[in-house]
Enzyme design. Sequence first.
Site, PDB file in Angstrom:
ATOM      1  CE  LYS A   1       4.554  -6.304  -2.161  1.00 42.76           C
ATOM      2  NZ  LYS A   1       3.226  -6.082  -2.758  1.00 42.76           N
TER       3      LYS A   1
ATOM      4  CG  ASP B   1       3.368  -9.998  -1.518  1.00 43.98           C
ATOM      5  OD1 ASP B   1       2.854 -10.885  -0.817  1.00 43.98           O
ATOM      6  OD2 ASP B   1       2.951  -8.824  -1.541  1.00 43.98           O
TER       7      ASP B   1
ATOM      8  CD  GLU C   1       1.294  -5.061   4.768  1.00 39.07           C
ATOM      9  OE1 GLU C   1       1.317  -6.101   4.085  1.00 39.07           O
ATOM     10  OE2 GLU C   1       0.242  -4.417   4.965  1.00 39.07           O
TER      11      GLU C   1
ATOM     12  CG  ASP D   1      -2.885  -9.258   2.463  1.00 39.47           C
ATOM     13  OD1 ASP D   1      -3.734  -9.330   1.554  1.00 39.47           O
ATOM     14  OD2 ASP D   1      -1.992  -8.391   2.488  1.00 39.47           O
TER      15      ASP D   1
ATOM     16  CG  HIS E   1      -1.365  -8.560   6.871  1.00 42.70           C
ATOM     17  ND1 HIS E   1      -1.523  -7.573   5.916  1.00 42.70           N
ATOM     18  CD2 HIS E   1      -2.280  -8.287   7.838  1.00 42.70           C
ATOM     19  CE1 HIS E   1      -2.488  -6.732   6.295  1.00 42.70           C
ATOM     20  NE2 HIS E   1      -2.943  -7.151   7.459  1.00 42.70           N
TER      21      HIS E   1
ATOM     22  CG  ASP F   1      -0.834 -11.401  -1.380  1.00 45.37           C
ATOM     23  OD1 ASP F   1      -0.486 -11.583  -0.207  1.00 45.37           O
ATOM     24  OD2 ASP F   1      -0.590 -10.350  -2.005  1.00 45.37           O
TER      25      ASP F   1
ATOM     26  CG  HIS G   1       5.024  -7.778   2.163  1.00 44.15           C
ATOM     27  ND1 HIS G   1       4.409  -6.598   2.542  1.00 44.15           N
ATOM     28  CD2 HIS G   1       4.156  -8.370   1.299  1.00 44.15           C
ATOM     29  CE1 HIS G   1       3.237  -6.490   1.948  1.00 44.15           C
ATOM     30  NE2 HIS G   1       3.064  -7.560   1.185  1.00 44.15           N
TER      31      HIS G   1
ATOM     32  CG  ASP H   1       2.245  -9.691   4.042  1.00 39.04           C
ATOM     33  OD1 ASP H   1       2.715 -10.723   3.520  1.00 39.04           O
ATOM     34  OD2 ASP H   1       1.146  -9.216   3.725  1.00 39.04           O
TER      35      ASP H   1
ATOM     36  CD1 TRP I   1       2.553  -2.491   1.823  1.00 33.42           C
ATOM     37  CD2 TRP I   1       0.939  -1.909   0.386  1.00 33.42           C
ATOM     38  NE1 TRP I   1       3.003  -2.782   0.547  1.00 33.42           N
ATOM     39  CE2 TRP I   1       2.028  -2.433  -0.349  1.00 33.42           C
ATOM     40  CE3 TRP I   1      -0.193  -1.463  -0.311  1.00 33.42           C
ATOM     41  CZ2 TRP I   1       2.016  -2.534  -1.737  1.00 33.42           C
ATOM     42  CZ3 TRP I   1      -0.204  -1.554  -1.698  1.00 33.42           C
ATOM     43  CH2 TRP I   1       0.886  -2.086  -2.404  1.00 33.42           C
TER      44      TRP I   1
END
Length: 416
Positions: free
Chosen positions: A224, A291, A222, A323, A283, A293, A259, A256, A183
Site C-alpha cells: 500500500k 484508496d 499486499e 475489494d 484485488h 474502495d 494501493h 490492489d 495486509w
Amino acid sequence: MENRYEGAKRRYEELGVDVEQALEKLVKVPVSIHCWQGDDVTGFENSGEALSGGIQATGNYPGKARNFEELTADFEKALSLIPGKKRINLHASYAVLEPGERADRNALEPRHFEKWVEFAKRNNIGIDFNPTFFSHPMIRDNLTLSSPDETVRRFWVEHGICCRRISSYIAQQLGSPVLCNVWIPDGYKDIPADRLSPRLRLKKSLDEIFAEELPGVIDCVESKVFGIGMEAYTVGSAEFYLSYAASHPGVYDLLDNGHYHPTEMVSDKIPSLLAFFDKVPLHVTRPVRWDSDHVVLLEDELKEIAKEIVRNDALDRVLIGLDFFDASVNRISAWIVGTRNMQKALLYALLQPAEKMKELQDKAEFTELMMLSEELKTLPFGDIWEHYCDTQHVPATKVWFEEVRQYEMDVLSRRG
C-alpha cells in the site's frame, strides 16, 4: 434477443474473434467476491464497534447484515444474480463462534470456519482468506507485525500462523487452493526517524508466518502507498513486498489497484509480474483520489486490467478478487454491480482479436492498430453480454435490480 446476439456475433467474427470460445473461457474464470461488502467490514467480533487500524467504511444505508445468517443470506441473493464462477473471500474476523465462546485472533482454529465451509459446499464456490490485522486492541501505535514491542509482534505472528492453518484446512475440505493474503496497516502518520528497522521486523515476522509448509495455501502479501494514520510512511510498501515475494518462492505479490499513486496503472504492472511469477493475485477496487474502495465500475482501467489478463493468456494465472466496501448504497447491489462489471471487462477483453493486434504491433503497423482498437469500442458488446447472462440463467439487464429492491422490502427493511 437471439437475433441481436447472432448479429453481434457476426460483427466480431468479421474481425476473427471466436465469440463462442470467448464465452466458454469466461464461464470458467472465478471471481473471488469479498464478504466484507455485506456488513461494512464489521465482522462478527466487535458488535458493530468502529473500525480502526487504517481502514474505514462510510455511509449508513439501512439493512446491514448483523450476523452469519444474515450475511450469508444476502450473499446468496447476490450469487443468484451474478453469472459465471464465483468464490467468497473471507477475513479472519468473520469466525463463527459458539454462543458465549471467546477466541482471540491468535487462537482461531479451523473449527471456527466450519460453517463457512458448509456454506461454500452448498453453493459450489471456493474460499479465499485474509488474516485481520486491524480493529483490535493489540494494534499499538498503528503497528502489528513491525512493532518494536515483542509482545505485540508475536501476537500478530501467531495470528498469521493460525490463518494459514485455517486456509489449509479450507483447501482440503473444498479440494480447491485458498489464497491467503497478508495486509497490515503498519506505518507512521508523520516522518519517521527510522525507516529500516520496522521493515526488518516485518521481514522477520513474515519469515516466521510462512515457515510452515501447508498444503493448498497460496501465500501472498499486499502493499500500500499510504492509509489513514500512515500518511508519511508505510512499512509494507510496494518495493518491500515485491522484493520479499521475489526472494521467497511460494509467496506472491498481490496487486490492489487502489494501493498506488493515482498516475500508476496496475494494468501495466500485471505483465511485468507475469514475466517472473507463475501467479499474480489481484484485488480490484475503484479509488477516488485515494484508496477509498468504491464499487467497481466498467471504466477504462478495469478494461485495461482485463485486457492484460486475457491477451497474456493468464486467465488461470491471475487470481481475481474484489475489494470494495460502500456503506452508502444497497450492499447487495454493490456486490452485483462490482462483480458483473469485472466479468463484463473480462468478456470485453476476450472479444478482442488479440493475436491480430499483437501482430500489428510487431510489424509497427501502429496506424491500423489504433484504428482497430477504436473500432472495437463501438461493437455490440452488450448483446454478447446479455446472451451470456441468459445462458447462465441470471437476468441480463437491470431486471435484476427489481429482485434486489423486493429483497430490500421483504428482508433488509426488517432489520431495524
